[in-house]
Write a protein that holds these residues in place. Structure first.
Motif, PDB file in Angstrom:
ATOM      1  N   THR A 281       0.831  -1.201   0.000  1.00  0.00           N
ATOM      2  CA  THR A 281       0.000   0.000   0.000  1.00  0.00           C
ATOM      3  C   THR A 281       0.863   1.249   0.000  1.00  0.00           C
ATOM      4  O   THR A 281       1.832   1.343   0.764  1.00  0.00           O
ATOM      5  CB  THR A 281      -0.917   0.024   1.241  1.00  0.00           C
ATOM      6  N   ILE A 282       0.492   2.223  -0.851  1.00  0.00           N
ATOM      7  CA  ILE A 282       1.138   3.540  -0.859  1.00  0.00           C
ATOM      8  C   ILE A 282       0.053   4.585  -0.655  1.00  0.00           C
ATOM      9  O   ILE A 282      -0.884   4.685  -1.454  1.00  0.00           O
ATOM     10  CB  ILE A 282       1.878   3.810  -2.183  1.00  0.00           C
ATOM     11  N   GLU A 283       0.155   5.370   0.424  1.00  0.00           N
ATOM     12  CA  GLU A 283      -0.803   6.419   0.725  1.00  0.00           C
ATOM     13  C   GLU A 283      -0.083   7.761   0.764  1.00  0.00           C
ATOM     14  O   GLU A 283       1.048   7.846   1.235  1.00  0.00           O
ATOM     15  CB  GLU A 283      -1.488   6.171   2.064  1.00  0.00           C
ATOM     16  N   THR A 284      -0.756   8.811   0.269  1.00  0.00           N
ATOM     17  CA  THR A 284      -0.198  10.160   0.352  1.00  0.00           C
ATOM     18  C   THR A 284      -1.147  11.033   1.159  1.00  0.00           C
ATOM     19  O   THR A 284      -2.379  10.900   1.064  1.00  0.00           O
ATOM     20  CB  THR A 284       0.014  10.759  -1.042  1.00  0.00           C
ATOM     21  N   ASP A 285      -0.602  11.930   1.953  1.00  0.00           N
ATOM     22  CA  ASP A 285      -1.404  12.801   2.819  1.00  0.00           C
ATOM     23  C   ASP A 285      -0.556  14.012   3.171  1.00  0.00           C
ATOM     24  O   ASP A 285       0.623  14.104   2.789  1.00  0.00           O
ATOM     25  CB  ASP A 285      -1.821  12.041   4.083  1.00  0.00           C
ATOM     26  N   THR A 286      -1.146  14.948   3.876  1.00  0.00           N
ATOM     27  CA  THR A 286      -0.412  16.106   4.380  1.00  0.00           C
ATOM     28  C   THR A 286      -0.576  16.164   5.893  1.00  0.00           C
ATOM     29  O   THR A 286      -1.570  15.686   6.449  1.00  0.00           O
ATOM     30  CB  THR A 286      -0.918  17.418   3.748  1.00  0.00           C
ATOM     31  N   VAL A 287       0.384  16.786   6.558  1.00  0.00           N
ATOM     32  CA  VAL A 287       0.332  16.913   8.016  1.00  0.00           C
ATOM     33  C   VAL A 287       1.097  18.163   8.407  1.00  0.00           C
ATOM     34  O   VAL A 287       2.041  18.577   7.716  1.00  0.00           O
ATOM     35  CB  VAL A 287       0.946  15.665   8.694  1.00  0.00           C
ATOM     36  N   SER A 288       0.678  18.785   9.473  1.00  0.00           N
ATOM     37  CA  SER A 288       1.368  19.966   9.999  1.00  0.00           C
ATOM     38  C   SER A 288       2.018  19.595  11.324  1.00  0.00           C
ATOM     39  O   SER A 288       1.340  19.117  12.249  1.00  0.00           O
ATOM     40  CB  SER A 288       0.373  21.115  10.188  1.00  0.00           C
ATOM     41  N   LEU A 289       3.318  19.770  11.411  1.00  0.00           N
ATOM     42  CA  LEU A 289       4.078  19.422  12.619  1.00  0.00           C
ATOM     43  C   LEU A 289       4.410  20.701  13.384  1.00  0.00           C
ATOM     44  O   LEU A 289       4.939  21.655  12.797  1.00  0.00           O
ATOM     45  CB  LEU A 289       5.368  18.682  12.258  1.00  0.00           C
ATOM     46  N   ASP A 290       4.097  20.714  14.670  1.00  0.00           N
ATOM     47  CA  ASP A 290       4.407  21.890  15.469  1.00  0.00           C
ATOM     48  C   ASP A 290       5.780  21.755  16.123  1.00  0.00           C
ATOM     49  O   ASP A 290       6.441  20.719  16.036  1.00  0.00           O
ATOM     50  CB  ASP A 290       3.330  22.120  16.536  1.00  0.00           C
ATOM     51  N   ALA A 291       6.202  22.813  16.772  1.00  0.00           N
ATOM     52  CA  ALA A 291       7.535  22.840  17.381  1.00  0.00           C
ATOM     53  C   ALA A 291       7.668  21.791  18.476  1.00  0.00           C
ATOM     54  O   ALA A 291       8.748  21.229  18.694  1.00  0.00           O
ATOM     55  CB  ALA A 291       7.824  24.235  17.938  1.00  0.00           C
ATOM     56  N   GLU A 292       6.576  21.496  19.180  1.00  0.00           N
ATOM     57  CA  GLU A 292       6.640  20.503  20.252  1.00  0.00           C
ATOM     58  C   GLU A 292       6.921  19.109  19.703  1.00  0.00           C
ATOM     59  O   GLU A 292       7.718  18.350  20.273  1.00  0.00           O
ATOM     60  CB  GLU A 292       5.312  20.505  21.022  1.00  0.00           C
ATOM     61  N   TYR A 293       6.292  18.778  18.573  1.00  0.00           N
ATOM     62  CA  TYR A 293       6.551  17.475  17.947  1.00  0.00           C
ATOM     63  C   TYR A 293       8.012  17.377  17.502  1.00  0.00           C
ATOM     64  O   TYR A 293       8.687  16.370  17.710  1.00  0.00           O
ATOM     65  CB  TYR A 293       5.627  17.290  16.744  1.00  0.00           C
ATOM     66  N   VAL A 294       8.502  18.450  16.887  1.00  0.00           N
ATOM     67  CA  VAL A 294       9.898  18.463  16.433  1.00  0.00           C
ATOM     68  C   VAL A 294      10.844  18.306  17.617  1.00  0.00           C
ATOM     69  O   VAL A 294      11.832  17.575  17.558  1.00  0.00           O
ATOM     70  CB  VAL A 294      10.194  19.775  15.670  1.00  0.00           C
ATOM     71  N   ARG A 295      10.534  18.992  18.729  1.00  0.00           N
ATOM     72  CA  ARG A 295      11.403  18.908  19.911  1.00  0.00           C
ATOM     73  C   ARG A 295      11.395  17.504  20.512  1.00  0.00           C
ATOM     74  O   ARG A 295      12.441  16.953  20.872  1.00  0.00           O
ATOM     75  CB  ARG A 295      10.945  19.918  20.959  1.00  0.00           C
ATOM     76  N   MET A 296      10.237  16.885  20.571  1.00  0.00           N
ATOM     77  CA  MET A 296      10.122  15.559  21.200  1.00  0.00           C
ATOM     78  C   MET A 296      10.780  14.478  20.360  1.00  0.00           C
ATOM     79  O   MET A 296      11.387  13.545  20.880  1.00  0.00           O
ATOM     80  CB  MET A 296       8.647  15.213  21.440  1.00  0.00           C
ATOM     81  N   HIS A 297      10.680  14.595  19.039  1.00  0.00           N
ATOM     82  CA  HIS A 297      11.194  13.539  18.161  1.00  0.00           C
ATOM     83  C   HIS A 297      12.561  13.871  17.569  1.00  0.00           C
ATOM     84  O   HIS A 297      13.198  13.000  16.970  1.00  0.00           O
ATOM     85  CB  HIS A 297      10.203  13.263  17.022  1.00  0.00           C
ATOM     86  N   GLY A 298      12.995  15.110  17.711  1.00  0.00           N
ATOM     87  CA  GLY A 298      14.322  15.483  17.220  1.00  0.00           C
ATOM     88  C   GLY A 298      14.475  15.374  15.715  1.00  0.00           C
ATOM     89  O   GLY A 298      15.537  14.996  15.218  1.00  0.00           O
ATOM     90  N   VAL A 299      13.410  15.687  14.960  1.00  0.00           N
ATOM     91  CA  VAL A 299      13.469  15.563  13.500  1.00  0.00           C
ATOM     92  C   VAL A 299      12.888  16.805  12.851  1.00  0.00           C
ATOM     93  O   VAL A 299      12.004  17.464  13.406  1.00  0.00           O
ATOM     94  CB  VAL A 299      12.693  14.326  13.002  1.00  0.00           C
ATOM     95  N   GLY A 300      13.413  17.138  11.666  1.00  0.00           N
ATOM     96  CA  GLY A 300      12.818  18.141  10.810  1.00  0.00           C
ATOM     97  C   GLY A 300      12.675  19.518  11.442  1.00  0.00           C
ATOM     98  O   GLY A 300      13.327  19.863  12.432  1.00  0.00           O
ATOM     99  N   LYS A 301      11.765  20.302  10.849  1.00  0.00           N
ATOM    100  CA  LYS A 301      11.413  21.631  11.337  1.00  0.00           C
ATOM    101  C   LYS A 301       9.898  21.708  11.435  1.00  0.00           C
ATOM    102  O   LYS A 301       9.174  20.952  10.786  1.00  0.00           O
ATOM    103  CB  LYS A 301      11.924  22.716  10.376  1.00  0.00           C
ATOM    104  N   ALA A 302       9.424  22.638  12.233  1.00  0.00           N
ATOM    105  CA  ALA A 302       7.989  22.839  12.319  1.00  0.00           C
ATOM    106  C   ALA A 302       7.471  23.355  10.975  1.00  0.00           C
ATOM    107  O   ALA A 302       8.124  24.140  10.300  1.00  0.00           O
ATOM    108  CB  ALA A 302       7.673  23.827  13.434  1.00  0.00           C
ATOM    109  N   GLY A 303       6.280  22.877  10.608  1.00  0.00           N
ATOM    110  CA  GLY A 303       5.699  23.326   9.351  1.00  0.00           C
ATOM    111  C   GLY A 303       4.868  22.245   8.700  1.00  0.00           C
ATOM    112  O   GLY A 303       4.597  21.184   9.286  1.00  0.00           O
TER     113      GLY A 303
END
Length: 890
Positions: free
Chosen positions: A647-669
């Motif tokens: 299965t291949i699914e595509t979607d969009t998601v908005s990551l906030d600064a708290e998620y980035v801080r907790m998981h140590g990945v990417g940037k907020a946006g």
């Protein structure tokens, strides 16, 4: 003021209320001034307490920051790898102790100095390494990590050593590149070890070849010829000579000579020379039989690295030599001489040790021959010959067994006992297949059976499960006095280590081979597609939409474009695309790849796609994202041996600064998300931890390189994204790939629509193309648009035509890959004749292959096949209209 107290975090409300109440109750005895004084005192106390607490908080933060810096310092100081960091000018900003120790500097001495100028200024071949060409600087020049196993670093004392290193860009919190971090290891010992292993393998094979020649021949001249050849080829000398050093005749009598086929200028010299021509070590030390008998164990080889002072070396123009006496006899001894004619040479101890093994083996063989020749004269000599033969038999490293016609083992050497782990007296009670294969009958393709059937030597390689080793089996038939076969000689060599080295080599070359194949296919296929698209487009441009054949022309163009997409997919599968990000719709990528995935996944795998939103745009390289999906699909297929659902699914998601801080990945946006799932075997937590490590694989040898997922990780990181993995044993695996969303709009065109014809021109163009069909198509298109076209069929022809019409030609179109001279070579010569000439390159190869072969030129115009007539005309007009500001070399 009451509000000030009640709002203060330093005074709980109930205490402040009590204080105010007390003041109010006693106010009838206090004046207004006294009340104000009391309240002012309370305010002062509040401020003092607040300042104290703030100072306490700052002290705690400072201590934590210092502790964090101390941890970072301890980590760097305890790292076994050499690590240093530079700014964007290449100046060292930190150096850990391991790096300073390996380089022979104090860390403080290196700080502030340009590391390239100090430790990386020269390549391993001794040539200068300009800083602007230094690949390590790619980290902060191009923002990509660089890894190499073939670099040279220089120590403070002027010595150098080989390193494996990785240079990684160093970025600030805003993502701007501020320098690089370089980690390296000294791999000199490993390289030396690999070289020694290869030498030992080569030496072992040479000794066994010589042993086989000795077994098969009883003539000294034949053995000497084989000895000269094997030693010369193995040690890569210019010439090998073997002499009989006769004291009786006071001469060195030439017996055998081998010359390197590459040394065609060396004249054969097998001749007789006076002993005085040889250095004293090979003449004066052995004059009598008494000396030979008393000093035979003290004889050493004589190595001459500078032959200028030796009479024979002067006569024969020998630069270096190695002389080794062996096989002493009543009138002297034999001498093998290794000659270097074209250069001096330092003889390594491993080479002398190999030569020592050779002369000992030949000496024993000569003794065996002598004893065999005297067998009719003395039974004692026969017994001695037998003992010498047994000694030779037992000194050979290969496992040797002698068999009768019924496969019974009648003799074995010590190496056979060690290989089988069975005492010799027990081995001779068994048959060959019982000892080596634990079988009641000979193995399929048994070389022993072949030798007895054909009377010729036989050979076989196989993995033997009972021994847990790869073995090489050679057999030689045995004959009696009537020339009848009475059995065979069975020689087994343990080649496990060699097989492992070969497997490592195959694995490391596999991806390169696939890439070269895909690139070659793309070159030829893209030429064909260029012709199809070109002539189809000409048909379209000359037809109205109502023309009865217009629909067929549209279908031709559409089919050719699908073929071009298939070539693009193949190149993505072979990892031969350079990152070229642009706004792309992830849904389009998935839809375009489904047909190809269906073919490689098989009919037993159901492929499901789901798009939660239309127009999910990311700034990405389409080919690289296709490669990510390819690698995921390949892993999923291996995890579903009995079929399943992919299965291949595509979607969009908005990551906030708290998620980035907790998981140590990417940037907020905002991110685009591709979820790639299978319902296969899944994996445990321990495997998941190492999933993206290079060369980590759970597949058996030959079924995986361990590079696929590490490449996925690298591609996604290059796109400023990240990847998460969710998996449980027996419940499948899901890869979630996050890519930053791009707000740009994708330009869309209809494939079947005929684009507006671009403006033509009247300039003269030199067209160099080796494919006749493509050359004729391009000439037709350009001529129809008003251009004057001069054609050339290869690089040399292009230079010749340009020389004739240099004043008229305004643009040169060069195919990158042509016979006689490549497009790059032709370009260099054309630029020397006319520095400002405009050039347009055309290539059916991928940009990666052109760059790898050193043919890509920076800041030059390049158009990739297949190319439509409209694209060609637009590009030609664009290059011609650039103006006269083209600089030489651009």
């Amino acid at each position: 003021m009451f509000a000030l107290f009640t709002c203060s975090p330093l005074f709980p409300p109930f205490r402040i209320s009590d204080t105010i109440s007390t003041i109010m109750l006693t106010s009838h005895t206090l004046t207004n001034v006294e009340i104000a004084a009391v309240l002012l005192a309370l305010i002062v106390i509040v401020v003092i307490v607040r300042n104290f607490r703030l100072k306490h908080t700052v002290n705690i933060c400072s201590r934590d920051l210092a502790r964090m810096h101390e941890w970072n310092r301890l980590i760097l100081d305890s790292a076994g790898e050499g690590i240093y960091g530079t700014n964007t000018e290449g100046t060292a900003v930190f150096v850990n102790p391991a790096a300073a120790g390996m380089l022979g500097w104090d860390a403080d001495e290196l700080l502030g100095r340009n590391m390239h100028d100090v430790i990386h200024h020269t390549k391993h071949d001794g040539t200068s390494y300009p800083a602007e060409a230094c690949a390590i600087y790619a980290a902060f020049r191009e923002g990509i990590a660089y890894r190499s196993e073939d670099e040279i670093l220089w120590r403070k004392d002027g010595s150098s050593f080989r390193v494996g290193l990785i240079s990684t860009p160093l970025r600030d919190k805003n993502g701007a590149i501020i320098g690089s971090v370089v980690a390296f290891n000294d791999i000199s010992a490993r390289i030396t070890s690999e070289r020694i292993i290869q030498e030992q393998i080569s030496f072992s094979q040479a000794l066994n070849s010589l042993a086989e020649a000795i077994i098969m021949n009883d003539e000294q001249n034949v053995i000497l010829d084989e000895m000269a050849r094997i030693v010369g080829e193995t040690l890569h000398v210019d010439r090998t000579l073997i002499y009989d050093m006769s004291f009786k005749r006071r001469r060195a009598i030439g017996l055998s000579e081998w010359m390197n086929p590459d040394c065609t200028d060396i004249v054969a010299t097998k001749s007789t020379y006076p002993l005085k021509f040889f250095i004293g070590g090979a003449t004066e030390m052995m004059r009598t039989r008494h000396w030979i008998e008393s000093h035979v164990d003290a004889v050493n080889p004589v190595a001459v690295e500078d032959g200028s002072g030796v009479l024979l070396h002067k006569k024969m123009n020998i630069q270096s030599g190695l002389w080794y006496p062996f096989a002493f006899h009543d009138c002297g001894y034999y001498l093998i001489a290794l000659n270097q004619v074209h250069s001096r040479r330092v003889w390594q101890k491993e080479e002398i040790a190999f030569l020592d093994s050779v002369v000992r083996l030949v000496s024993i063989a000569f003794e065996k021959i002598r004893l065999l020749n005297e067998r009719r004269l003395s039974q004692d000599n026969i017994l001695q010959a037998r003992n010498e033969w047994v000694e030779t038999f037992d000194t050979i490293n290969d496992a040797i067994t002698i068999h009768d016609k019924d496969f019974n083992i009648i003799r074995s050497n010590r190496a056979a006992e060690q290989l089988l782990g069975i005492p010799g007296q027990d081995i001779i009670k068994r048959k060959c297949h019982e000892s080596f294969h634990c079988s009641d009958c000979p193995a399929e393709g048994c070389p022993g059976m072949q030798s007895m059937e054909t009377g010729l030597p036989a050979f076989m390689e196989r993995f033997e499960p009972t021994l847990g080793k790869y073995i090489e089996v050679r057999t030689v038939p045995r004959f009696n006095a009537e020339n009848r076969i009475i059995g065979f000689l069975h020689v087994v060599r343990d080649i496990t280590e060699r097989k492992q080295l070969e497997e490592q080599l195959r694995q490391s070359q596999k991806m390169e081979a696939v890439g070269r194949l895909a690139g070659g296919i793309a070159h030829d296929f893209n030429n064909i597609l260029t012709a199809i698209i070109g002539y189809g487009s000409i048909m379209q441009m000359n037809m109205t939409t109502a023309h009865p054949l217009r629909m067929h022309a549209d279908q031709i163009i559409e089919a050719a474009n699908r073929a071009a997409e298939l070539t693009h997919s193949l190149l993505a599968f072979s990892r031969k695309q350079i990152l070229n990000p642009k706004p792309v719709d992830l849904n389009d990528i998935v839809r375009g790849l489904v047909k190809f995935l269906t073919r490689i996944m098989g009919e037993d795998v159901e492929i499901i796609t789901s798009a939660k939103h239309e127009g999910i745009i990311a700034n990405a390289d389409r080919g690289q994202i296709e490669q990510v999906l390819m690698n995921c699909a390949t892993n999923a297929r291996d995890a579903m041996p009995n079929g399943g659902i992919f299965t291949i699914e595509t979607d969009t998601v908005s990551l906030d600064a708290e998620y980035v801080r907790m998981h140590g990945v990417g940037k907020a946006g905002a991110y685009a998300v591709m979820s790639v799932s299978d319902n296969g075997t899944g994996m445990g937590e321990e495997i998941r931890k190492h999933l993206f490590e290079p060369f980590f694989t759970t597949k058996e040898i030959g079924k995986g390189t361990g590079l696929g997922l590490s490449i996925i990780y690298g591609i996604i990181r290059q796109h400023n994204g990240f990847i998460n993995v969710h998996s449980e044993p027996g419940r499948g695996t899901t890869f979630k790939i996050y890519l930053p969303i791009e707000q740009s709009v994708i330009e869309r065109t209809t494939a079947s629509a005929v684009p507006a014809s671009p403006p033509g021109g009247t300039e003269t163009i030199l067209l160099a193309e080796d494919d006749d069909t493509v050359r004729e198509l391009s000439r037709t298109v350009l001529t129809a648009s008003g251009y004057t076209v001069i054609t050339a069929m290869d690089g040399e022809d292009a230079i010749s035509k340009f020389t004739e019409h240099k004043g008229d030609i305004k643009l040169v179109i060069l195919d990158m890959i042509m016979p006689k001279k490549t497009g790059k070579q032709a370009y260099d010569e054309l630029r020397s004749m006319k520095p400002g000439i405009r050039v347009l390159f055309v290539s059916g190869y991928t940009a990666d292959m052109i760059h790898r072969d050193g043919m890509l030129i920076q800041d030059i115009d390049l158009i990739s096949k297949p190319v439509s007539p409209t694209e060609l005309l637009k590009k030609v007009r664009n290059v011609l209209d650039k103006g006269d500001d083209v600089k030489p070399g651009n």
